[in-house]
Design a protein around this motif. Structure first.
Motif, PDB file in Angstrom:
ATOM      1  N   ALA A  54       0.846  -1.200   0.000  1.00  0.00           N
ATOM      2  CA  ALA A  54       0.000   0.000   0.000  1.00  0.00           C
ATOM      3  C   ALA A  54       0.878   1.246   0.000  1.00  0.00           C
ATOM      4  O   ALA A  54       1.936   1.271   0.633  1.00  0.00           O
ATOM      5  CB  ALA A  54      -0.909   0.014   1.223  1.00  0.00           C
ATOM      6  N   ILE A  55       0.439   2.252  -0.733  1.00  0.00           N
ATOM      7  CA  ILE A  55       1.077   3.565  -0.677  1.00  0.00           C
ATOM      8  C   ILE A  55      -0.015   4.618  -0.513  1.00  0.00           C
ATOM      9  O   ILE A  55      -1.176   4.379  -0.857  1.00  0.00           O
ATOM     10  CB  ILE A  55       1.919   3.884  -1.938  1.00  0.00           C
ATOM     11  CG1 ILE A  55       1.028   3.923  -3.198  1.00  0.00           C
ATOM     12  CG2 ILE A  55       3.065   2.900  -2.094  1.00  0.00           C
ATOM     13  CD1 ILE A  55       1.743   4.465  -4.433  1.00  0.00           C
ATOM     14  N   PHE A  56       0.378   5.769   0.023  1.00  0.00           N
ATOM     15  CA  PHE A  56      -0.556   6.886   0.165  1.00  0.00           C
ATOM     16  C   PHE A  56      -0.173   8.005  -0.789  1.00  0.00           C
ATOM     17  O   PHE A  56       1.008   8.328  -0.939  1.00  0.00           O
ATOM     18  CB  PHE A  56      -0.549   7.426   1.596  1.00  0.00           C
ATOM     19  CG  PHE A  56      -1.327   8.706   1.754  1.00  0.00           C
ATOM     20  CD1 PHE A  56      -2.709   8.687   1.768  1.00  0.00           C
ATOM     21  CD2 PHE A  56      -0.677   9.930   1.846  1.00  0.00           C
ATOM     22  CE1 PHE A  56      -3.440   9.868   1.890  1.00  0.00           C
ATOM     23  CE2 PHE A  56      -1.389  11.116   1.976  1.00  0.00           C
ATOM     24  CZ  PHE A  56      -2.778  11.081   1.989  1.00  0.00           C
ATOM     25  N   VAL A  57      -1.179   8.588  -1.431  1.00  0.00           N
ATOM     26  CA  VAL A  57      -0.982   9.757  -2.286  1.00  0.00           C
ATOM     27  C   VAL A  57      -1.999  10.814  -1.854  1.00  0.00           C
ATOM     28  O   VAL A  57      -3.207  10.550  -1.867  1.00  0.00           O
ATOM     29  CB  VAL A  57      -1.173   9.436  -3.779  1.00  0.00           C
ATOM     30  CG1 VAL A  57      -0.941  10.696  -4.624  1.00  0.00           C
ATOM     31  CG2 VAL A  57      -0.236   8.317  -4.220  1.00  0.00           C
ATOM     32  N   LYS A  58      -1.513  11.985  -1.461  1.00  0.00           N
ATOM     33  CA  LYS A  58      -2.426  13.067  -1.102  1.00  0.00           C
ATOM     34  C   LYS A  58      -3.149  13.547  -2.354  1.00  0.00           C
ATOM     35  O   LYS A  58      -2.521  13.802  -3.386  1.00  0.00           O
ATOM     36  CB  LYS A  58      -1.659  14.220  -0.460  1.00  0.00           C
ATOM     37  CG  LYS A  58      -2.557  15.309   0.100  1.00  0.00           C
ATOM     38  CD  LYS A  58      -1.751  16.362   0.841  1.00  0.00           C
ATOM     39  CE  LYS A  58      -2.653  17.440   1.429  1.00  0.00           C
ATOM     40  NZ  LYS A  58      -1.875  18.462   2.174  1.00  0.00           N
ATOM     41  N   GLN A  59      -4.478  13.670  -2.266  1.00  0.00           N
ATOM     42  CA  GLN A  59      -5.259  14.006  -3.458  1.00  0.00           C
ATOM     43  C   GLN A  59      -6.494  14.822  -3.130  1.00  0.00           C
ATOM     44  O   GLN A  59      -7.239  14.514  -2.208  1.00  0.00           O
ATOM     45  CB  GLN A  59      -5.710  12.727  -4.180  1.00  0.00           C
ATOM     46  CG  GLN A  59      -6.500  13.000  -5.452  1.00  0.00           C
ATOM     47  CD  GLN A  59      -7.208  11.772  -6.004  1.00  0.00           C
ATOM     48  OE1 GLN A  59      -7.510  10.829  -5.266  1.00  0.00           O
ATOM     49  NE2 GLN A  59      -7.484  11.775  -7.287  1.00  0.00           N
ATOM     50  N   TRP A  67      -5.515  13.831 -10.179  1.00  0.00           N
ATOM     51  CA  TRP A  67      -5.840  12.504 -10.706  1.00  0.00           C
ATOM     52  C   TRP A  67      -4.710  11.968 -11.585  1.00  0.00           C
ATOM     53  O   TRP A  67      -4.344  10.791 -11.507  1.00  0.00           O
ATOM     54  CB  TRP A  67      -7.161  12.528 -11.483  1.00  0.00           C
ATOM     55  CG  TRP A  67      -8.349  12.284 -10.606  1.00  0.00           C
ATOM     56  CD1 TRP A  67      -9.285  13.186 -10.197  1.00  0.00           C
ATOM     57  CD2 TRP A  67      -8.709  11.042 -10.006  1.00  0.00           C
ATOM     58  NE1 TRP A  67     -10.208  12.584  -9.376  1.00  0.00           N
ATOM     59  CE2 TRP A  67      -9.886  11.266  -9.246  1.00  0.00           C
ATOM     60  CE3 TRP A  67      -8.168   9.766 -10.021  1.00  0.00           C
ATOM     61  CZ2 TRP A  67     -10.519  10.258  -8.529  1.00  0.00           C
ATOM     62  CZ3 TRP A  67      -8.794   8.755  -9.294  1.00  0.00           C
ATOM     63  CH2 TRP A  67      -9.951   9.005  -8.556  1.00  0.00           C
ATOM     64  N   ALA A  68      -4.139  12.826 -12.419  1.00  0.00           N
ATOM     65  CA  ALA A  68      -3.014  12.410 -13.266  1.00  0.00           C
ATOM     66  C   ALA A  68      -1.833  11.960 -12.410  1.00  0.00           C
ATOM     67  O   ALA A  68      -1.160  10.964 -12.720  1.00  0.00           O
ATOM     68  CB  ALA A  68      -2.607  13.551 -14.190  1.00  0.00           C
ATOM     69  N   THR A  69      -1.600  12.672 -11.312  1.00  0.00           N
ATOM     70  CA  THR A  69      -0.516  12.312 -10.400  1.00  0.00           C
ATOM     71  C   THR A  69      -0.759  10.958  -9.752  1.00  0.00           C
ATOM     72  O   THR A  69       0.149  10.129  -9.644  1.00  0.00           O
ATOM     73  CB  THR A  69      -0.357  13.394  -9.307  1.00  0.00           C
ATOM     74  OG1 THR A  69      -0.017  14.636  -9.926  1.00  0.00           O
ATOM     75  CG2 THR A  69       0.717  13.009  -8.306  1.00  0.00           C
ATOM     76  N   VAL A  70      -1.987  10.724  -9.305  1.00  0.00           N
ATOM     77  CA  VAL A  70      -2.336   9.450  -8.667  1.00  0.00           C
ATOM     78  C   VAL A  70      -2.104   8.280  -9.627  1.00  0.00           C
ATOM     79  O   VAL A  70      -1.504   7.263  -9.256  1.00  0.00           O
ATOM     80  CB  VAL A  70      -3.797   9.463  -8.162  1.00  0.00           C
ATOM     81  CG1 VAL A  70      -4.243   8.060  -7.747  1.00  0.00           C
ATOM     82  CG2 VAL A  70      -3.943  10.418  -6.992  1.00  0.00           C
ATOM     83  N   GLN A 112     -19.607  14.410  -7.240  1.00  0.00           N
ATOM     84  CA  GLN A 112     -20.018  14.084  -8.606  1.00  0.00           C
ATOM     85  C   GLN A 112     -18.894  14.282  -9.628  1.00  0.00           C
ATOM     86  O   GLN A 112     -18.530  13.331 -10.330  1.00  0.00           O
ATOM     87  CB  GLN A 112     -21.218  14.957  -9.000  1.00  0.00           C
ATOM     88  CG  GLN A 112     -21.727  14.736 -10.415  1.00  0.00           C
ATOM     89  CD  GLN A 112     -22.949  15.584 -10.711  1.00  0.00           C
ATOM     90  OE1 GLN A 112     -23.660  16.005  -9.802  1.00  0.00           O
ATOM     91  NE2 GLN A 112     -23.199  15.841 -11.967  1.00  0.00           N
ATOM     92  N   VAL A 113     -18.331  15.475  -9.676  1.00  0.00           N
ATOM     93  CA  VAL A 113     -17.283  15.752 -10.668  1.00  0.00           C
ATOM     94  C   VAL A 113     -16.081  14.838 -10.439  1.00  0.00           C
ATOM     95  O   VAL A 113     -15.462  14.352 -11.396  1.00  0.00           O
ATOM     96  CB  VAL A 113     -16.865  17.238 -10.628  1.00  0.00           C
ATOM     97  CG1 VAL A 113     -15.705  17.494 -11.589  1.00  0.00           C
ATOM     98  CG2 VAL A 113     -18.051  18.128 -10.996  1.00  0.00           C
ATOM     99  N   SER A 114     -15.766  14.557  -9.188  1.00  0.00           N
ATOM    100  CA  SER A 114     -14.613  13.699  -8.888  1.00  0.00           C
ATOM    101  C   SER A 114     -14.777  12.301  -9.479  1.00  0.00           C
ATOM    102  O   SER A 114     -13.796  11.673  -9.899  1.00  0.00           O
ATOM    103  CB  SER A 114     -14.412  13.587  -7.377  1.00  0.00           C
ATOM    104  OG  SER A 114     -15.416  12.795  -6.777  1.00  0.00           O
ATOM    105  N   VAL A 115     -15.996  11.799  -9.500  1.00  0.00           N
ATOM    106  CA  VAL A 115     -16.252  10.470 -10.051  1.00  0.00           C
ATOM    107  C   VAL A 115     -16.000  10.469 -11.561  1.00  0.00           C
ATOM    108  O   VAL A 115     -15.357   9.557 -12.103  1.00  0.00           O
ATOM    109  CB  VAL A 115     -17.687  10.012  -9.724  1.00  0.00           C
ATOM    110  CG1 VAL A 115     -18.014   8.690 -10.417  1.00  0.00           C
ATOM    111  CG2 VAL A 115     -17.870   9.884  -8.214  1.00  0.00           C
ATOM    112  N   PHE A 116     -16.475  11.495 -12.237  1.00  0.00           N
ATOM    113  CA  PHE A 116     -16.192  11.658 -13.671  1.00  0.00           C
ATOM    114  C   PHE A 116     -14.688  11.730 -13.923  1.00  0.00           C
ATOM    115  O   PHE A 116     -14.150  11.037 -14.792  1.00  0.00           O
ATOM    116  CB  PHE A 116     -16.880  12.916 -14.201  1.00  0.00           C
ATOM    117  CG  PHE A 116     -16.309  13.416 -15.502  1.00  0.00           C
ATOM    118  CD1 PHE A 116     -16.566  12.759 -16.699  1.00  0.00           C
ATOM    119  CD2 PHE A 116     -15.485  14.534 -15.521  1.00  0.00           C
ATOM    120  CE1 PHE A 116     -16.016  13.207 -17.894  1.00  0.00           C
ATOM    121  CE2 PHE A 116     -14.938  14.999 -16.696  1.00  0.00           C
ATOM    122  CZ  PHE A 116     -15.200  14.330 -17.898  1.00  0.00           C
TER     123      PHE A 116
END
Length: 244
Positions: A54-59, A67-70, A112-116
């Motif tokens: 597991a790793i953590f990415v602040k988002q 999202w591109a970074t993740v 909502q937008v985050s899911v898209f």
């Protein structure tokens, strides 16, 4: 064999509550997990607890660049992504008249937008993997009415899931929504709401609230190959509330 052996999964809003429960169960079942959240302290602690898988990415889930970074960090650490769980979300108990336009837009952005954005970002990685599973966490209030803003966005998640499932089928990507009822998360069982939740539980057919891991088991099923013919569907876990 573990049910998610060989899978790489991104779980948003996973520093605590249901998201953390999902992450723990996924690692137990063999997945490599990318935990994302704005809560860096809790997220880093959970990743450390879960170990090398597991790793953590602040988002900020409402930010396209995040999202591109993740996705980039997921592929760098573990390879192409097989599973996305869009779990992050917020709620607000205000009437229409009390809700400001700014507050409303914030709920729409996060729920909502985050899911898209998440689905758009992950599909190319899933294409490289040969397919995948997207699990969008909606709510009971994606089926029946609740608070303004929260209900609207959770209905939207349900609709986006169906639209994305039709498109994703061409790439062997399944997309389903999960609709939890009242779950014993920190947000729900805090001191100022605990009594109200306990009273409400008396009116649930199963007469109790759910534990986060009960939802995680549903999410696990949808993330795994066991649900290989399920896409564009709603999976309800509400103790029977919506059956009335």
């Amino acid at each position: 064999m573990a049910r998610l052996e060989g899978k790489v999964a991104i779980i948003t809003g996973a520093a605590q509550g249901m998201g953390a429960a999902h992450a723990k169960l996924f690692v137990e079942e063999g997945a490599k997990v990318i935990i994302t959240d704005l809560n860096e302290e809790n997220g880093q602690a959970l990743a450390a607890e879960l170990g090398e898988n597991a790793i953590f990415v602040k988002q900020n889930v409402a930010n396209e660049e995040d999202w591109a970074t993740v996705i980039a960090k997921a592929e760098e650490a573990f390879g192409s992504v097989n599973v996305l769980v869009n779990n992050a979300g917020i709620t607000m108990a205000k009437s229409i008249l009390q809700t400001t336009a700014e507050e409303y837009r914030r709920i729409v952005e996060i729920n909502q937008v985050s899911v898209f954005l998440g689905m758009k970002a992950v599909i190319p990685s899933m294409q490289k993997a040969g397919g995948g599973s997207i699990v969008n966490i909606s709510s009971l209030n994606g089926l029946v009415a609740g608070a303004i803003g929260y209900t609207d966005t959770k209905f939207a998640v349900r609709g986006m899931t169906k639209a994305a499932a039709i498109e994703g089928a061409h790439y062997n990507i399944r997309v389903n929504s999960v609709h939890p009822g009242v779950i014993a998360t920190p947000m729900v069982v805090q001191e100022d709401t605990k009594a109200a939740v306990e009273e409400f539980a008396k009116h649930i057919p199963l007469q109790r609230v759910a534990q986060p891991k009960e939802v995680s088991k549903m999410v696990l099923f949808l993330a795994s190959d066991e649900s290989s013919y399920s896409t564009g569907s709603e999976f309800v876990i509400d103790g029977g509330i919506s059956a009335r």
